[in-house]
Enzyme design. Structure first.
Site, PDB file in Angstrom:
ATOM      1  N   LYS A 149      40.869  45.156  37.085  1.00 10.71           N
ATOM      2  CA  LYS A 149      40.810  45.921  38.344  1.00 10.71           C
ATOM      3  C   LYS A 149      41.741  45.293  39.374  1.00 10.71           C
ATOM      4  CE  LYS A 149      37.259  47.725  41.515  1.00 10.71           C
ATOM      5  NZ  LYS A 149      35.813  47.732  41.808  1.00 10.71           N
ATOM      6  N   SER A 187      33.754  52.370  42.130  1.00  8.78           N
ATOM      7  CA  SER A 187      35.140  52.223  42.508  1.00  8.78           C
ATOM      8  C   SER A 187      36.068  51.794  41.359  1.00  8.78           C
ATOM      9  CB  SER A 187      35.269  51.209  43.641  1.00  8.78           C
ATOM     10  OG  SER A 187      34.910  49.923  43.197  1.00  8.78           O
ATOM     11  N   SER A 236      29.845  49.911  41.280  1.00  8.92           N
ATOM     12  CA  SER A 236      31.260  50.185  40.988  1.00  8.92           C
ATOM     13  C   SER A 236      31.720  49.897  39.564  1.00  8.92           C
ATOM     14  CB  SER A 236      32.154  49.406  41.957  1.00  8.92           C
ATOM     15  OG  SER A 236      32.139  50.031  43.209  1.00  8.92           O
TER      16      SER A 236
END
Lengths: 485, 92
Positions: free
Chosen positions: A75, A150, A174
């Site tokens: 990420k 997310s 997330s």
């Protein structure tokens, strides 16, 4: 069933070299990113360097470590020295960290092959990935739908076989929510299990790094590789190894069911969860009722506390030392205000304003302090519930993946409501894994959440593996995209 | 209910500009979120103490000197630097 073990056996049996394997993944990532938007950057050079080192070891006949030579996605809020780490924000569009996050350091030392940096909601604030400055990631199971957030880019890349596994972060859901939307497995470890050193902070008391994988066994393999006590994070404790004990029978296990998790859940999600409960019962587990009234007020508690921490954490972006800087200003104060107003997107500004409000004089006791007290109450409820059972079973999200663009038509509060099943787990600091357990309309995956005691990832991953085994992996649907090996 | 003036005050504390055109929308947004946050007021939390809360264990590392980063490396991410310093140059 492990995708990591399968790819690893291709390498160790020399059916494919690591460089060939890496080229396949890099080509697939380049080819599919136009329609998926899963990656903010593709790190071909870094990937090929690790692949070459892996091939050298193989040619010398040396054994590979668990994740050595395996392509993965990280990420884009996890610091990678020399490689852009943008947090999907204009503020950090050109930011290049000078140090590695602990988790990336651990993986790099194994020659893990970094394919790219995963798309995400700006500063990890969102539930669809559509708050990304670079546009949202699409769902590989249905391209008209959002990947979730997310960590949407990471889940999309794993779901689309553009990476064997991924590393995300979870502050209020997330990792688990995009994993649920994209039909993959997402593990939020116990707070403290994985070092946050080098993770760009959103809400430090909730943020936790964890794996997004094709199956539960892979989540255990990755967790074991990244969970280590680190002096660079004073809350880091590490956790015991999990991958070696995933075949334990569930007979006699007690699974807690709290009715509050099922309020407002769509009929198709509720039905899939009922079927999962029946399966566990058939395996000899006992379902026990438990009461978690705190779920009723967990959302405001979470948003008050997370936004308060965010308003403080994001105070560091002033345009002086790194990141975006506005042009044309007459004073330092004007430069800082212009920089922040132009550099942050609308949702980030909304959360900073809410956080500033709840911490400001006159409101601190009514909001922040009260939310902290309610956090203690929620933790206590979970402690009592988990005293009476081995783990809890709940939906990951009340609905399946929403259509791309829908979230932009919804109010902020309506968007926050998507996190109802996940935020409580962060408030309590517990581990939880989301695994696919069914399909809804449009073939969209449904996720089930298994929630464990502190530092007992082994129990929930064991139960997740049992579910996958018993269902023959039928819910681990392949998107048919990317590298099919 | 937060007023326009309160939003201006909070924005100033947060070092964010809110233009007159954005003020109405942001005030509306914030009022929606604050109404949602108000739900915590009606929940009884008596018997709980923030100080007594058993959060994660905090482990401090030994207080020893360690190598740091070279200034040139740190300055690389700045928009402007000179003589080993961060530089901010205004319009004047």
């Amino acid at each position: 069933m492990s995708r990591i073990k399968r790819i690893r056996s291709l390498l160790t049996s020399k059916q494919i070299s690591c460089r060939e394997l890496t080229r396949l993944y890099l080509e697939a990532a380049e080819r599919e990113n136009g329609r998926l938007n899963a990656f903010i950057s593709i790190t071909a050079e870094t990937a090929m360097e690790a692949a070459a080192k892996t091939d050298e070891k193989l040619s010398r006949g040396e054994p590979l470590q668990a994740l050595e030579g395996i392509p993965f996605v990280l990420k884009d809020n996890i610091s990678t020295a020399g490689l852009k780490t943008t947090c999907a924000s204009r503020m950090l569009e050109n930011y290049v960290p000078v140090f590695d996050a602990k988790v990336w350091g651990l993986l790099k030392s194994q020659n893990a092959v970094l394919i790219g940096k995963g798309n995400m909601d700006e500063f990890a604030m969102g539930s669809t990935c559509e708050n990304s400055y670079f546009g949202g990631a699409k769902n590989p199971m249905n391209l008209e739908h959002a990947a979730g957030g997310s960590s949407g880019g990471v889940a999309a890349a794993v779901g689309a076989n553009l990476s064997v596994y991924g590393i995300g972060s979870d502050t209020g859901g997330s990792i688990r929510e995009p994993a649920s939307f994209c039909g993959v497995v997402g593990l939020k470890p116990t707070y403290g299990a994985v070092s946050r050193n080098g993770l760009i902070a959103y809400a430090s008391s909730f943020d936790q790094i964890g794996p997004i994988t094709a199956c539960a066994e892979d989540a255990a393999l990755v967790l074991d590789a990244i969970s280590e006590r680190d002096e660079g994070d004073m809350t880091s404790a590490g956790t015991g190894k999990t991958a070696g004990s995933l075949n334990r029978p569930l007979r006699g296990s007690r699974i807690g069911i709290a009715p509050q998790f099922f309020e407002g859940v769509s009929p198709e999600v509720a039905k899939a969860l009922q079927e999962a409960m029946s399966l566990y019962r058939a395996l000899g587990a006992e379902l026990v009722d438990c009461d978690l009234p705190g779920i009723g007020y967990a959302l405001p508690v979470y948003y008050i506390l997370a936004c308060a921490e965010a308003s403080s954490n994001l105070g560091r972006y002033d345009g002086i030392r790194y990141g975006y800087r506005a042009k044309d200003f007459d004073s330092l104060d004007e430069m800082i205000c212009k920089t922040r107003s132009e550099g942050f997107g609308p949702e980030v500004k909304r959360r900073i304003l809410l956080g500033t409000y709840v911490l400001s004089a006159g409101y601190f006791d009514a909001y922040y302090k009260k939310a902290k007290l309610l956090q203690a109450k929620i933790r206590d409820e979970f402690r009592k519930a988990l005293d009476g059972c081995d783990f809890l079973l709940a939906p990951t999200t009340p609905i399946t993946a929403i259509k791309s663009g829908e979230s932009m038509k919804m109010s902020a509060v309506e968007n926050y409501a998507m996190d109802i099943c996940t935020v409580t787990i962060n408030i309590a600091g517990l581990p939880a894994v989301s695994i696919p357990c069914g399909f809804g309309g449009g073939g969209l995956p449904i996720g089930m959440q298994l929630i464990g005691r502190h530092f007992d990832e082994g129990t929930i991953l064991n139960a997740a593996c049992a579910f996958e085994r018993e269902t023959g992996g039928k819910y681990l649907k392949n998107s048919g995209m990317g590298v099919l090996l | 209910m937060v007023t326009h003036d309160e939003v201006r005050r909070i924005a100033a504390l947060a070092k964010l500009y809110v233009s007159e055109e954005q003020l109405e929308e942001i005030t509306g947004d914030l009022n929606g979120i604050i109404a949602f946050a108000d739900a915590v007021a009606s929940v009884d939390a008596s018997g709980y103490d923030v100080e007594a809360e058993d959060g994660p264990a905090i482990r401090l590392r030994p207080d020893v000197t360690a190598a740091s980063y070279e200034p040139e490396l740190i300055l690389k991410n700045a928009m402007e630097s000179g003589d080993g310093f961060f530089v901010v140059r205004g319009r004047g």
